[in-house]
Design a protein around this motif. Structure first.
Motif, PDB file in Angstrom:
ATOM      1  N   ARG A  47       0.818  -1.148  -0.022  1.00  0.00           N
ATOM      2  CA  ARG A  47       0.110  -0.152   0.019  1.00  0.00           C
ATOM      3  C   ARG A  47       1.018   1.376   0.153  1.00  0.00           C
ATOM      4  NH1 ARG A  47      -3.809  -0.059   5.099  1.00  0.00           N
ATOM      5  NH2 ARG A  47      -4.366   1.781   4.006  1.00  0.00           N
ATOM      6  N   VAL A  48       0.212   2.252  -0.626  1.00  0.00           N
ATOM      7  CA  VAL A  48       1.105   3.600  -0.568  1.00  0.00           C
ATOM      8  C   VAL A  48       0.132   4.780  -0.158  1.00  0.00           C
ATOM      9  CG1 VAL A  48       2.322   5.039  -1.942  1.00  0.00           C
ATOM     10  CG2 VAL A  48       2.477   2.989  -2.404  1.00  0.00           C
ATOM     11  N   GLN A  49       0.529   5.462   0.820  1.00  0.00           N
ATOM     12  CA  GLN A  49      -0.455   6.749   1.194  1.00  0.00           C
ATOM     13  C   GLN A  49       0.357   7.947   0.924  1.00  0.00           C
ATOM     14  OE1 GLN A  49      -3.623   7.167   2.590  1.00  0.00           O
ATOM     15  NE2 GLN A  49      -3.323   9.231   1.852  1.00  0.00           N
ATOM     16  N   TRP A 129       6.777  11.789  -1.618  1.00  0.00           N
ATOM     17  CA  TRP A 129       5.834  10.582  -2.575  1.00  0.00           C
ATOM     18  C   TRP A 129       4.806  11.827  -3.279  1.00  0.00           C
ATOM     19  CZ3 TRP A 129       8.154   6.598  -3.407  1.00  0.00           C
ATOM     20  CH2 TRP A 129       8.885   6.159  -2.447  1.00  0.00           C
ATOM     21  N   ASP A 130       4.997  12.136  -4.561  1.00  0.00           N
ATOM     22  CA  ASP A 130       3.987  12.917  -5.369  1.00  0.00           C
ATOM     23  C   ASP A 130       2.617  12.631  -5.183  1.00  0.00           C
ATOM     24  OD1 ASP A 130       2.964  14.191  -7.509  1.00  0.00           O
ATOM     25  OD2 ASP A 130       4.745  15.055  -8.227  1.00  0.00           O
ATOM     26  N   ASN A 131       1.900  13.439  -4.750  1.00  0.00           N
ATOM     27  CA  ASN A 131       0.463  13.086  -4.698  1.00  0.00           C
ATOM     28  C   ASN A 131      -0.364  12.530  -5.836  1.00  0.00           C
ATOM     29  OD1 ASN A 131       0.776  14.087  -2.038  1.00  0.00           O
ATOM     30  ND2 ASN A 131      -0.334  15.652  -2.399  1.00  0.00           N
ATOM     31  N   ARG A 132       0.024  13.172  -7.130  1.00  0.00           N
ATOM     32  CA  ARG A 132      -0.444  13.004  -8.557  1.00  0.00           C
ATOM     33  C   ARG A 132      -0.149  11.978  -9.171  1.00  0.00           C
ATOM     34  NH1 ARG A 132      -0.245  19.002  -9.418  1.00  0.00           N
ATOM     35  NH2 ARG A 132      -1.988  19.715  -8.122  1.00  0.00           N
ATOM     36  N   SER A 133       1.072  11.874  -9.177  1.00  0.00           N
ATOM     37  CA  SER A 133       1.826  10.681  -9.738  1.00  0.00           C
ATOM     38  C   SER A 133       3.241  10.376  -9.297  1.00  0.00           C
ATOM     39  CB  SER A 133       1.779  10.848 -11.399  1.00  0.00           C
ATOM     40  OG  SER A 133       2.895  11.623 -12.100  1.00  0.00           O
ATOM     41  N   ASP A 134       3.701   9.125  -9.225  1.00  0.00           N
ATOM     42  CA  ASP A 134       5.025   8.981  -8.656  1.00  0.00           C
ATOM     43  C   ASP A 134       4.967   7.419  -8.913  1.00  0.00           C
ATOM     44  OD1 ASP A 134       7.569   8.988  -7.510  1.00  0.00           O
ATOM     45  OD2 ASP A 134       6.774  10.197  -6.039  1.00  0.00           O
ATOM     46  N   THR A 135       6.465   6.659  -8.526  1.00  0.00           N
ATOM     47  CA  THR A 135       6.743   5.522  -8.684  1.00  0.00           C
ATOM     48  C   THR A 135       7.580   5.184  -7.430  1.00  0.00           C
ATOM     49  OG1 THR A 135       6.603   5.222 -10.934  1.00  0.00           O
ATOM     50  CG2 THR A 135       7.713   3.741  -9.955  1.00  0.00           C
ATOM     51  N   TRP A 151       1.236   5.279  -9.527  1.00  0.00           N
ATOM     52  CA  TRP A 151       0.134   5.860  -9.393  1.00  0.00           C
ATOM     53  C   TRP A 151      -0.044   7.114 -10.056  1.00  0.00           C
ATOM     54  CZ3 TRP A 151       3.296   5.126  -5.357  1.00  0.00           C
ATOM     55  CH2 TRP A 151       4.042   6.467  -4.803  1.00  0.00           C
ATOM     56  N   GLY A 152      -1.207   7.367 -10.496  1.00  0.00           N
ATOM     57  CA  GLY A 152      -1.251   8.591 -11.522  1.00  0.00           C
ATOM     58  C   GLY A 152      -0.484   8.398 -12.797  1.00  0.00           C
ATOM     59  N   ARG A 153      -0.592   9.623 -13.435  1.00  0.00           N
ATOM     60  CA  ARG A 153       0.082   9.717 -14.725  1.00  0.00           C
ATOM     61  C   ARG A 153       1.316  10.157 -14.678  1.00  0.00           C
ATOM     62  NH1 ARG A 153      -4.813  11.429 -18.921  1.00  0.00           N
ATOM     63  NH2 ARG A 153      -6.106   9.610 -18.455  1.00  0.00           N
ATOM     64  N   ARG A 154       2.405   9.794 -15.468  1.00  0.00           N
ATOM     65  CA  ARG A 154       3.599  10.092 -15.669  1.00  0.00           C
ATOM     66  C   ARG A 154       3.687  11.466 -16.428  1.00  0.00           C
ATOM     67  NH1 ARG A 154       8.541   7.483 -15.143  1.00  0.00           N
ATOM     68  NH2 ARG A 154      10.377   8.345 -15.923  1.00  0.00           N
ATOM     69  N   ARG A 155       4.585  12.282 -15.624  1.00  0.00           N
ATOM     70  CA  ARG A 155       4.518  13.791 -16.208  1.00  0.00           C
ATOM     71  C   ARG A 155       5.342  13.817 -17.407  1.00  0.00           C
ATOM     72  NH1 ARG A 155       7.427  16.024 -11.073  1.00  0.00           N
ATOM     73  NH2 ARG A 155       6.639  14.320 -10.254  1.00  0.00           N
TER      74      ARG A 155
END
Length: 155
Positions: A47-49, A129-135, A151-155
């Protein structure tokens, strides 16, 4: 009788020799077969928060609201010494003398705190950790990727 006894000895010797040859050939095959089915220790990012709950004000409470959980899915404890957890920007947390018990989960918080059996702290003063997208990438002590979570889309 001596010819019968000599025949029995020859047959017995032949059977024993054949058995030895079959055993010698089968031993490496079964040892190799066992290696092929041997399961590697399995630790995964469970899990990731990334988005700390509440207001992001860089307080220690807010920083510790951001975390990654890793789970040992095996029954045996696994040493994480030398393993790393990284984000896409290269921020790295290195596990020291840490063992994760069988079927246990560790939560790695971003902020400052006292390490326990279930919670570890990166002792950072800024978000990782970036809220919108990161790995999140978990690597073992040899640098091999064990698991990733994106999670999210890669910039």
């Amino acid at each position: 009788m001596s010819s019968a006894s000599s025949s029995v000895r020859r047959i017995a010797a032949t059977v024993l020799a054949a058995g030895a040859i079959v055993s010698a050939a089968a031993l490496p095959a079964s040892a190799h077969d066992g290696d092929r089915h041997q399961q590697r220790p399995r630790v995964e990012i469970s899990r990731v928060q990334a988005d700390s709950p509440g207001r992001e004000d860089r307080s220690n409470r807010s920083l510790n609201g951001e975390w990654v959980e890793i789970t040992n899915t095996t029954r045996n404890p696994i040493s994480l010494r030398g393993w790393t957890l990284r984000d896409r920007d290269g921020n790295r947390y290195r596990f020291d003398n840490i063992r994760i018990g069988g079927r246990n989960t560790l939560r790695i918080h971003t902020g400052v705190g006292r390490d326990t059996r279930t919670d570890l702290f990166q002792d950072r003063r800024d978000y990782v950790w970036d809220n919108r997208s990161d790995t999140a990438t978990l690597r073992d002590d040899r640098g091999r990727t064990v698991d990733t979570a994106t999670w999210g889309r890669r910039r």
